[in-house]
Design an enzyme around this catalytic site. Structure first.
Site, PDB file in Angstrom:
ATOM      1  N   ARG A   1       0.840  -1.566  -0.056  1.00 66.38           N
ATOM      2  CA  ARG A   1       0.430   0.176  -0.354  1.00 66.38           C
ATOM      3  C   ARG A   1       0.858   1.215  -0.073  1.00 66.38           C
ATOM      4  NH1 ARG A   1      -2.416   0.620   4.993  1.00 66.38           N
ATOM      5  NH2 ARG A   1      -1.028   2.015   5.119  1.00 66.38           N
TER       6      ARG A   1
ATOM      7  N   TYR B   1     -12.894  18.298 -16.401  1.00 63.84           N
ATOM      8  CA  TYR B   1     -13.453  16.211 -16.021  1.00 63.84           C
ATOM      9  C   TYR B   1     -14.768  16.307 -15.027  1.00 63.84           C
ATOM     10  CZ  TYR B   1     -13.609  11.364 -16.163  1.00 63.84           C
ATOM     11  OH  TYR B   1     -14.133  10.279 -15.613  1.00 63.84           O
TER      12      TYR B   1
ATOM     13  N   ASP C   1      -3.753  18.698 -15.428  1.00 66.03           N
ATOM     14  CA  ASP C   1      -4.497  17.231 -15.860  1.00 66.03           C
ATOM     15  C   ASP C   1      -3.751  17.053 -17.230  1.00 66.03           C
ATOM     16  OD1 ASP C   1      -5.879  14.995 -17.326  1.00 66.03           O
ATOM     17  OD2 ASP C   1      -7.583  15.234 -15.912  1.00 66.03           O
TER      18      ASP C   1
ATOM     19  N   LYS D   1      -6.786   5.790 -19.226  1.00 65.18           N
ATOM     20  CA  LYS D   1      -5.983   6.324 -20.998  1.00 65.18           C
ATOM     21  C   LYS D   1      -4.668   6.212 -21.790  1.00 65.18           C
ATOM     22  CE  LYS D   1     -10.281   7.795 -18.578  1.00 65.18           C
ATOM     23  NZ  LYS D   1     -10.300   8.512 -18.686  1.00 65.18           N
TER      24      LYS D   1
HETATM   25  C1  PLP Z   1     -11.511   9.406 -17.352  1.00 60.68           C
HETATM   26  C2  PLP Z   1     -10.032  11.230 -17.304  1.00 60.68           C
HETATM   27  C3  PLP Z   1     -10.236  11.368 -15.455  1.00 60.68           C
HETATM   28  C4  PLP Z   1     -10.186  10.172 -14.499  1.00 60.68           C
HETATM   29  O1  PLP Z   1      -9.484   9.092 -14.132  1.00 60.68           O
HETATM   30  P1  PLP Z   1     -10.220   7.315 -13.673  1.00 60.68           P
HETATM   31  O2  PLP Z   1      -8.881   6.939 -13.979  1.00 60.68           O
HETATM   32  O3  PLP Z   1     -11.267   7.098 -14.225  1.00 60.68           O
HETATM   33  O4  PLP Z   1     -10.609   7.782 -12.804  1.00 60.68           O
HETATM   34  C5  PLP Z   1      -9.206  12.263 -15.201  1.00 60.68           C
HETATM   35  N1  PLP Z   1      -8.985  13.509 -16.438  1.00 60.68           N
HETATM   36  C6  PLP Z   1      -9.640  12.742 -17.623  1.00 60.68           C
HETATM   37  C7  PLP Z   1      -9.476  14.175 -18.314  1.00 60.68           C
HETATM   38  C8  PLP Z   1     -10.021  12.190 -17.709  1.00 60.68           C
HETATM   39  O5  PLP Z   1      -9.771  12.112 -19.121  1.00 60.68           O
END
Ligand code: PLP
Length: 398
Positions: free
Chosen positions: A60, A113, A185, A210
């Site tokens: 963890r 998001y 992000d 992604k």
């Molecule tokens: C999918 C996404 C997230 C969240 O990520 P998860 O892996 O689903 O928790 C955050 N920011 C963007 C731009 C995303 O496309």
């Protein structure tokens, strides 16, 4: 170990705990599916806890596969260090919590998001942290929103679903002047297309679900920044529990080995599809930073490298019925409310990622019913273009 009788219980528990002896090394780091690690000596526990010797204690907190992934993404993003998480949201929430305390204030882009938006709008407010959402494409608005209590500017490199590009050098300058942390992000861009830290950002977060992983088979996240930030965010990960599994870290690392090849195809395919869609008489507009008519095309040319990403969106004639007709007529391309896999997929932001927004807000930020978002894959693009054309022609034939 001495076994007097055929002690099945002892054999079953103690045999094969270690890997087999071998003078050769595995080509690929094995998966350390071990929740805890053994020590030889009591004094080593002090050494590992104090950091004078490298060792792992408990998964963890830290694990070899997770360390390998963290080092990789830190290097790709030109950061000092990284921390991997169970999801993009865990990385985002923990990174924000690492830079803030009760009574502080965050300025965030109004288009984010959906999960990030809800975390900031609902959950942070509940912890006594105020958030102002504003239009980051106008840096004067960002400056106006900053107060004495502001600690964080929060933005996405390429926004969802209109693909607005953030002016990261200008935002970094504002952050520096006011002593704020710029958290970016970078999920939609990936480190192949943009390195926000090289442009002045303090922290970069990714949904590894992604492009980093890229094969639609892992949920994960990562945050990178200075070593000081990463130590803090790892403490939060350890206590709030958002750690990644070793197997998922191993899979993301495997995905990253082809990141540059995939991104090259995602970017060139997306540009070709964007150009073709712009020519179709039933398409009202296409949002893609690589098109010269995109409002931040010049900025995109400055801060995005190697391409303009694999995400685009477009509006069709006929409102939500038009969008539904096109989506349903697509044969090769599936309706999938996520992104960044190898296959081209579409989604409907109004009904998925931005579903919870009131309709006047959706209108104001340009998330209309006729908007279709495309995650452009790495297939032969001609086949994908032909599929969109036949689907759009179902509108023409009425
Ligand atoms: C999918 C996404 C997230 C969240 O990520 P998860 O892996 O689903 O928790 C955050 N920011 C963007 C731009 C995303 O496309």
């Amino acid at each position: 170990m001495k076994i007097n009788n055929h002690d099945i219980g002892t054999i079953a528990v103690h045999e094969s705990k270690r890997g087999p002896a071998s003078i050769t090394l595995p080509k690929v780091a094995p998966i350390y599916a071990s929740s805890v690690f053994d020590f030889e000596k009591l004094e080593d526990i002090d050494a590992v806890y104090e950091g004078t010797k490298k060792g792992y204690i408990y998964s963890r907190v830290d694990n070899p596969n997770i360390s390998l992934l963290e080092n990789m993404v830190a290097k790709l993003e030109q950061a000092e260090a990284g921390a991997a998480f169970s999801s993009g949201m865990a990385a985002i929430a923990s990174s924000i919590l690492a830079c803030i305390k009760e009574g502080d204030h965050v300025v965030a882009n109004r288009v984010l998001y959906g999960g990030s938006y809800s975390f900031l709008a609902d959950h942070l407010q509940a912890l006594g942290i105020k958030v102002t959402f504003t239009d980051f494409s106008d840096t004067d608005r960002v400056k106006e929103a900053i107060t004495e209590k502001t600690r964080i500017l929060y933005v996405e490199t390429i926004s969802n679903p209109l693909m607005e590009v953030a002016d990261l050098p200008a935002l970094a300058e504002i952050a520096k002047q006011h002593g704020l942390k710029l958290i970016v992000d970078n999920t939609f861009a990936s480190p192949y297309v943009c390195n926000p830290i090289a442009l002045g950002a303090d922290v970069v977060v990714h949904s590894a679900t992604k492009y980093l992983n890229g094969h639609s088979d892992v949920t994960g996240g990562i945050a990178v920044g200075t070593r000081k930030f990463v130590n803090k965010v790892k403490e939060i990960r350890s206590l709030w529990g958002g750690c990644m599994s070793p197997f998922d870290a191993w899979l993301v690392l495997r995905g990253i080995r082809t990141l540059h090849l995939r991104m090259r195809e995602h970017c060139s395919n997306a540009l070709k599809l964007a150009e073709q869609l712009s020519k179709h008489p039933k398409v009202l507009r296409v949002n893609y930073p690589g098109l010269t008519e995109h409002p931040q095309h010049r900025l995109a040319c400055e801060i995005l490298k190697g391409g303009f990403g694999g995400m685009l969106s477009f509006e069709v004639e006929g409102g939500v019925e038009g969008a539904a007709k096109v989506i349903e007529a697509l044969k090769l391309v599936d309706l999938t409310p996520s992104l960044a896999g190898v296959a081209t997929t579409v989604s409907h932001p109004g009904k998925t990622s931005h579903r919870s927004l009131p309709s006047d807000v959706k209108d104001r930020i340009g998330v209309r019913d006729s908007l279709i978002r495309v995650s452009v894959g790495i297939e032969t693009i001609d086949t994908v273009i032909a599929d969109f054309e036949q689907a759009l022609n179902t509108l023409t034939l009425d």
